[in-house]
Design an enzyme around this catalytic site. Structure first.
Site, PDB file in Angstrom:
ATOM      1  N   ASP A 124       0.862  -1.178   0.000  1.00 57.04           N
ATOM      2  CA  ASP A 124       0.000   0.000   0.000  1.00 57.04           C
ATOM      3  C   ASP A 124       0.901   1.232   0.000  1.00 57.04           C
ATOM      4  O   ASP A 124       1.837   1.310   0.795  1.00 57.04           O
ATOM      5  CB  ASP A 124      -0.902  -0.015   1.240  1.00 57.04           C
ATOM      6  CG  ASP A 124      -1.891   1.134   1.225  1.00 57.04           C
ATOM      7  OD1 ASP A 124      -2.929   0.988   0.558  1.00 57.04           O
ATOM      8  OD2 ASP A 124      -1.607   2.167   1.861  1.00 57.04           O
ATOM      9  N   ASN A 132      -2.133  12.899  -4.601  1.00 60.06           N
ATOM     10  CA  ASN A 132      -3.204  13.285  -5.522  1.00 60.06           C
ATOM     11  C   ASN A 132      -3.741  14.674  -5.204  1.00 60.06           C
ATOM     12  O   ASN A 132      -3.977  15.479  -6.115  1.00 60.06           O
ATOM     13  CB  ASN A 132      -4.355  12.273  -5.463  1.00 60.06           C
ATOM     14  CG  ASN A 132      -4.137  11.091  -6.380  1.00 60.06           C
ATOM     15  OD1 ASN A 132      -3.355  11.150  -7.325  1.00 60.06           O
ATOM     16  ND2 ASN A 132      -4.823   9.999  -6.094  1.00 60.06           N
ATOM     17  N   HIS A 137      -3.957  14.281 -10.043  1.00 63.77           N
ATOM     18  CA  HIS A 137      -4.097  12.855 -10.351  1.00 63.77           C
ATOM     19  C   HIS A 137      -3.061  12.368 -11.362  1.00 63.77           C
ATOM     20  O   HIS A 137      -2.697  11.183 -11.350  1.00 63.77           O
ATOM     21  CB  HIS A 137      -5.516  12.555 -10.838  1.00 63.77           C
ATOM     22  CG  HIS A 137      -6.528  12.657  -9.739  1.00 63.77           C
ATOM     23  ND1 HIS A 137      -6.707  11.663  -8.810  1.00 63.77           N
ATOM     24  CD2 HIS A 137      -7.387  13.651  -9.400  1.00 63.77           C
ATOM     25  CE1 HIS A 137      -7.640  12.021  -7.946  1.00 63.77           C
ATOM     26  NE2 HIS A 137      -8.072  13.227  -8.280  1.00 63.77           N
ATOM     27  N   ASP A 141      -0.912   9.108 -10.828  1.00 64.25           N
ATOM     28  CA  ASP A 141      -0.779   8.042 -11.828  1.00 64.25           C
ATOM     29  C   ASP A 141       0.690   7.702 -12.067  1.00 64.25           C
ATOM     30  O   ASP A 141       1.057   6.532 -12.178  1.00 64.25           O
ATOM     31  CB  ASP A 141      -1.437   8.457 -13.148  1.00 64.25           C
ATOM     32  CG  ASP A 141      -2.959   8.466 -13.066  1.00 64.25           C
ATOM     33  OD1 ASP A 141      -3.513   7.969 -12.065  1.00 64.25           O
ATOM     34  OD2 ASP A 141      -3.578   8.977 -14.016  1.00 64.25           O
ATOM     35  N   GLU A 167      -4.463   2.314  -4.692  1.00 60.83           N
ATOM     36  CA  GLU A 167      -3.001   2.334  -4.528  1.00 60.83           C
ATOM     37  C   GLU A 167      -2.503   1.065  -3.837  1.00 60.83           C
ATOM     38  O   GLU A 167      -1.395   1.027  -3.317  1.00 60.83           O
ATOM     39  CB  GLU A 167      -2.570   3.585  -3.744  1.00 60.83           C
ATOM     40  CG  GLU A 167      -2.788   3.531  -2.252  1.00 60.83           C
ATOM     41  CD  GLU A 167      -4.200   3.890  -1.793  1.00 60.83           C
ATOM     42  OE1 GLU A 167      -4.409   3.953  -0.577  1.00 60.83           O
ATOM     43  OE2 GLU A 167      -5.102   4.098  -2.630  1.00 60.83           O
TER      44      GLU A 167
END
Length: 184
Positions: A124, A132, A137, A141, A167
């Site tokens: 994680d 973010n 975003h 990414d 994630e």
């Protein structure tokens, strides 16, 4: 035609090279006939002797077979691409959760049957929401892609890496005990 699609890539490549050679020879012969007929008399192209009928018929059959082969090859390639897209995460190119669970089921039963150690890891990304929120975003990414790329270079070829969701990533480590999994 479809049978040659089932052979190995090397055999298929050889088959296509042979077909390309035959098509080239056929095209050259056709061009020679057309230029020869043009130089003498155009009506000789349309004479109906048995050799010309056989030639025209073979050309029609050859074009039909080539078209059918190309359609089958294209369909096979698209089918393979669709299968790959249905099994992989679009962004990270890692396996998706559905594909992971299918593969893990078989690997897990094999590990139990042969009494082999197997480990699972959940990965994680800490503070991903902050990335973010603060950078957008696109940056998030990029982080996902980089984490997945780095993990796939570090993991062994037989390890199964997957984007589990958001994630979160999951890894199955076949033939790996607890100490080795901790080191990984």
């Amino acid at each position: 035609i479809y049978a040659c699609l089932r052979f190995s890539d090397k055999f298929r490549q050889l088959t296509f090279q042979l077909i390309a050679l035959l098509l080239t020879i056929h095209s050259a012969a056709s061009l020679w006939r057309i230029f020869n007929a043009y130089a003498t008399n155009m009506t000789t192209i349309f004479l109906q002797n048995p050799a010309q009928i056989l030639y025209a018929g073979s050309l029609i059959i050859f074009v039909f077979l080539m078209t059918a082969l190309l359609v089958l090859l294209t369909a096979q390639r698209f089918q393979k691409e669709l299968l790959d897209q249905s099994r992989r995460d679009f962004l990270t190119k890692a396996l998706n959760r559905r594909a992971f669970e299918g593969i893990v089921a078989g690997e897990w039963s094999r590990a139990l049957r042969h009494d082999h150690p197997t480990s699972f890891l959940m990965v994680d990304i800490d503070h991903f929401k902050k990335v973010n929120d603060q950078y957008g975003h696109s940056a998030g990414d990029n982080v996902l892609v980089d984490v997945s790329s780095i993990a796939q270079t570090v993991l062994r070829q037989e390890d199964i890496w997957c984007r589990y969701g958001g994630e979160e990533f999951a890894v199955m480590l076949p033939e790996t005990g607890g100490k080795e999994a901790t080191a990984i």
